[in-house]
Enzyme design. Structure first.
Site, PDB file in Angstrom:
ATOM      1  N   ASN A  10     -12.285 -21.998 -77.477  1.00 21.21           N
ATOM      2  CA  ASN A  10     -12.327 -21.280 -75.923  1.00 21.21           C
ATOM      3  C   ASN A  10     -11.352 -19.435 -76.163  1.00 21.21           C
ATOM      4  O   ASN A  10     -11.649 -19.008 -75.718  1.00 21.21           O
ATOM      5  CB  ASN A  10     -11.597 -21.862 -75.194  1.00 21.21           C
ATOM      6  CG  ASN A  10     -10.976 -21.178 -74.191  1.00 21.21           C
ATOM      7  OD1 ASN A  10     -11.285 -20.617 -72.813  1.00 21.21           O
ATOM      8  ND2 ASN A  10      -9.765 -21.191 -74.295  1.00 21.21           N
ATOM      9  N   SER A  61     -20.003 -15.838 -73.053  1.00 16.23           N
ATOM     10  CA  SER A  61     -19.831 -15.231 -71.553  1.00 16.23           C
ATOM     11  C   SER A  61     -20.486 -14.773 -71.061  1.00 16.23           C
ATOM     12  O   SER A  61     -21.719 -14.389 -71.949  1.00 16.23           O
ATOM     13  CB  SER A  61     -18.551 -14.633 -71.571  1.00 16.23           C
ATOM     14  OG  SER A  61     -18.844 -13.138 -69.985  1.00 16.23           O
ATOM     15  N   TYR A  65     -16.725  -5.962 -74.806  1.00 20.64           N
ATOM     16  CA  TYR A  65     -16.375  -7.308 -74.900  1.00 20.64           C
ATOM     17  C   TYR A  65     -17.375  -7.739 -74.842  1.00 20.64           C
ATOM     18  O   TYR A  65     -17.825  -8.530 -75.327  1.00 20.64           O
ATOM     19  CB  TYR A  65     -15.560  -7.605 -73.695  1.00 20.64           C
ATOM     20  CG  TYR A  65     -15.088  -9.032 -73.017  1.00 20.64           C
ATOM     21  CD1 TYR A  65     -14.632  -9.277 -73.795  1.00 20.64           C
ATOM     22  CD2 TYR A  65     -16.062  -9.367 -71.779  1.00 20.64           C
ATOM     23  CE1 TYR A  65     -14.812 -11.198 -73.135  1.00 20.64           C
ATOM     24  CE2 TYR A  65     -16.514 -11.256 -71.549  1.00 20.64           C
ATOM     25  CZ  TYR A  65     -15.362 -11.545 -71.830  1.00 20.64           C
ATOM     26  OH  TYR A  65     -14.795 -12.537 -71.732  1.00 20.64           O
ATOM     27  N   LYS A  90     -19.339 -11.195 -77.361  1.00 19.74           N
ATOM     28  CA  LYS A  90     -19.833 -12.723 -76.318  1.00 19.74           C
ATOM     29  C   LYS A  90     -20.974 -12.645 -76.936  1.00 19.74           C
ATOM     30  O   LYS A  90     -21.700 -13.865 -76.807  1.00 19.74           O
ATOM     31  CB  LYS A  90     -19.545 -12.674 -74.736  1.00 19.74           C
ATOM     32  CG  LYS A  90     -17.921 -12.454 -74.645  1.00 19.74           C
ATOM     33  CD  LYS A  90     -17.363 -14.364 -75.749  1.00 19.74           C
ATOM     34  CE  LYS A  90     -15.720 -13.351 -74.472  1.00 19.74           C
ATOM     35  NZ  LYS A  90     -15.315 -15.301 -75.069  1.00 19.74           N
TER      36      LYS A  90
HETATM   37  P1  NAP Z   1      -6.568 -16.546 -70.398  1.00 20.13           P
HETATM   38  O1  NAP Z   1      -6.380 -17.288 -68.894  1.00 20.13           O
HETATM   39  O2  NAP Z   1      -6.708 -14.658 -71.131  1.00 20.13           O
HETATM   40  O3  NAP Z   1      -6.581 -17.377 -71.657  1.00 20.13           O
HETATM   41  C1  NAP Z   1      -6.455 -16.917 -72.618  1.00 20.13           C
HETATM   42  C2  NAP Z   1      -5.978 -18.038 -73.874  1.00 20.13           C
HETATM   43  O4  NAP Z   1      -6.870 -17.939 -75.240  1.00 20.13           O
HETATM   44  C3  NAP Z   1      -4.962 -17.760 -74.137  1.00 20.13           C
HETATM   45  O5  NAP Z   1      -4.378 -19.425 -74.011  1.00 20.13           O
HETATM   46  C4  NAP Z   1      -4.010 -17.473 -74.854  1.00 20.13           C
HETATM   47  O6  NAP Z   1      -3.125 -17.824 -75.817  1.00 20.13           O
HETATM   48  C5  NAP Z   1      -5.362 -17.407 -75.999  1.00 20.13           C
HETATM   49  N1  NAP Z   1      -5.709 -16.404 -76.495  1.00 20.13           N
HETATM   50  C6  NAP Z   1      -5.516 -15.114 -76.578  1.00 20.13           C
HETATM   51  N2  NAP Z   1      -5.552 -14.480 -77.942  1.00 20.13           N
HETATM   52  C7  NAP Z   1      -5.628 -15.293 -78.769  1.00 20.13           C
HETATM   53  C8  NAP Z   1      -5.550 -15.233 -80.232  1.00 20.13           C
HETATM   54  N3  NAP Z   1      -5.351 -14.080 -81.044  1.00 20.13           N
HETATM   55  N4  NAP Z   1      -5.470 -16.724 -80.856  1.00 20.13           N
HETATM   56  C9  NAP Z   1      -5.431 -17.777 -79.765  1.00 20.13           C
HETATM   57  N5  NAP Z   1      -5.596 -18.203 -79.277  1.00 20.13           N
HETATM   58  C10 NAP Z   1      -5.439 -16.656 -77.704  1.00 20.13           C
HETATM   59  O7  NAP Z   1      -8.101 -16.002 -69.871  1.00 20.13           O
HETATM   60  P2  NAP Z   1      -9.773 -17.159 -70.492  1.00 20.13           P
HETATM   61  O8  NAP Z   1     -10.085 -16.510 -68.754  1.00 20.13           O
HETATM   62  O9  NAP Z   1      -8.659 -18.671 -69.972  1.00 20.13           O
HETATM   63  O10 NAP Z   1     -10.665 -16.765 -71.496  1.00 20.13           O
HETATM   64  C11 NAP Z   1     -10.917 -18.257 -71.741  1.00 20.13           C
HETATM   65  C12 NAP Z   1     -12.004 -17.944 -72.671  1.00 20.13           C
HETATM   66  O11 NAP Z   1     -13.388 -17.678 -71.513  1.00 20.13           O
HETATM   67  C13 NAP Z   1     -12.552 -16.573 -73.275  1.00 20.13           C
HETATM   68  O12 NAP Z   1     -13.102 -16.804 -74.400  1.00 20.13           O
HETATM   69  C14 NAP Z   1     -12.694 -15.931 -72.152  1.00 20.13           C
HETATM   70  O13 NAP Z   1     -13.335 -14.265 -72.735  1.00 20.13           O
HETATM   71  C15 NAP Z   1     -14.104 -16.112 -71.861  1.00 20.13           C
HETATM   72  N6  NAP Z   1     -14.323 -16.278 -69.958  1.00 20.13           N
HETATM   73  C16 NAP Z   1     -13.480 -16.137 -69.118  1.00 20.13           C
HETATM   74  C17 NAP Z   1     -14.444 -15.808 -67.891  1.00 20.13           C
HETATM   75  C18 NAP Z   1     -13.333 -15.578 -66.683  1.00 20.13           C
HETATM   76  O14 NAP Z   1     -14.059 -14.889 -65.842  1.00 20.13           O
HETATM   77  N7  NAP Z   1     -12.456 -15.867 -66.816  1.00 20.13           N
HETATM   78  C19 NAP Z   1     -15.777 -15.483 -67.829  1.00 20.13           C
HETATM   79  C20 NAP Z   1     -15.974 -15.723 -68.758  1.00 20.13           C
HETATM   80  C21 NAP Z   1     -15.823 -15.380 -70.211  1.00 20.13           C
HETATM   81  P3  NAP Z   1      -1.370 -17.116 -76.116  1.00 20.13           P
HETATM   82  O15 NAP Z   1      -1.323 -16.157 -74.586  1.00 20.13           O
HETATM   83  O16 NAP Z   1      -0.847 -18.514 -76.561  1.00 20.13           O
HETATM   84  O17 NAP Z   1      -1.750 -16.387 -76.642  1.00 20.13           O
END
Ligand code: NAP
Length: 256
Positions: free
Chosen positions: A89, A139, A153, A157
């Site tokens: 994730n 994504s 980005y 993905k």
């Molecule tokens: P978020 O709120 O920014 O949280 C990101 C998480 O990933 C945090 O727990 C962060 O941990 C961790 N992380 C980031 N870089 C890291 C690294 N290098 N090593 C280990 N952990 C890391 O993001 P989110 O929205 O929950 O996104 C989660 C996933 O869903 C991602 O892959 C994102 O691309 C995907 N996604 C999100 C959306 C959306 O709309 N939110 C849509 C499509 C896909 P720390 O804080 O501990 O660093």
């Protein structure tokens, strides 16, 4: 038999200190799994989460760094045991239009989003052989939307989606099931953190207008799909991508 029962299983959720990963970790914990909560910078949040999920433990590693992931694997093996389920994730984005391309930002997105999956699957490959399950959080950007400033980005993905399909194929002799979820706009720090309430309202209206269900996603909407894909209920699904985006209409391959 309850196919959603993960009792006796160990699940690693990368990047589960916040957002979607946190919801997935909570969900898998409720399904009975012992959860390895991976974080990079959010130690406080990860420890707080571990307090909420019985038998879970927190492990620090930047998934982009192969040595750190390998060290995390050693730690998980010695403290918890062999991993049955991985949810890749951890993810990162920097929004920029194409003309403002910044190579360092692109490299970091690729390292976290794509190499992060490679590093993690490799580090736990022996564990997964036989009946392991992997879910990659891709994504809908990787399939092709018209969301502004996400072109670079989206490339990372798209790579996660292809990695999902190819790993399901390449690792078929080991009976490892690998699928992906492709979320749309979900309220997390990634999308709404550090924005003003006016900006958030405008952005969310933009995405509602482009979503057939006229709604914005919540982390638990994605955790539900991940739960299905790690459960026995999805036993006949491999190398697939499930899009969970409220039915977006700004799909670049189907017109806007
Ligand atoms: P978020 O709120 O920014 O949280 C990101 C998480 O990933 C945090 O727990 C962060 O941990 C961790 N992380 C980031 N870089 C890291 C690294 N290098 N090593 C280990 N952990 C890391 O993001 P989110 O929205 O929950 O996104 C989660 C996933 O869903 C991602 O892959 C994102 O691309 C995907 N996604 C999100 C959306 C959306 O709309 N939110 C849509 C499509 C896909 P720390 O804080 O501990 O660093």
């Amino acid at each position: 038999m309850n196919e959603y029962d993960l009792t006796g299983k160990i699940a690693l959720v990368t990047g589960s200190s916040r957002g979607i990963g946190r919801s997935i970790a909570i969900k898998l914990g409720r399904m009975g799994a012992r959860v390895a909560v991976n974080y990079n910078r959010g130690e406080t949040e990860a420890k707080d989460l571990v307090g909420q999920i019985p038998h879970s433990m927190a492990f620090k590693a930047d998934v982009a760094d192969r040595n750190q992931v390998n060290r995390m694997a050693e730690e998980i093996h010695s403290k918890m045991g062999k991993v049955d389920i991985i949810v890749n994730n951890a993810g990162y984005w920097e929004l920029m239009d194409f003309a403002s391309y910044r190579e360092e930002a692109m490299d970091r997105m690729f390292a976290v989003n794509v190499k992060g999956v490679i590093n993690t699957v490799l580090a736990f490959l022996d564990d997964l052989k036989g009946s392991g399950v992997v879910v990659n959080i891709a994504s809908n950007a990787g399939i092709g939307t018209a969301a502004p400033n996400t072109t670079l980005y989206s490339l990372t993905k798209a790579a996660v989606i292809m990695l999902t399909k190819r790993l399901a194929f390449d690792l078929r002799e080991h009976h490892i099931r690998i699928n992906a979820v492709a979320p749309g706009w979900v309220e997390t720090d990634m999308t709404i953190g550090h924005r003003s309430s006016t900006e958030i309202a405008d952005l969310e209206q933009y995405f509602r207008n482009r979503t057939t269900l006229n709604t914005i996603g919540q982390p638990d909407d994605i955790a539900s799909v991940a739960a299905f894909l790690v459960s026995g209920e999805s036993r006949y699904i491999n190398g697939q991508v499930i899009v969970a985006d409220g039915g977006r209409i700004d799909n670049r391959t189907h017109g806007i």
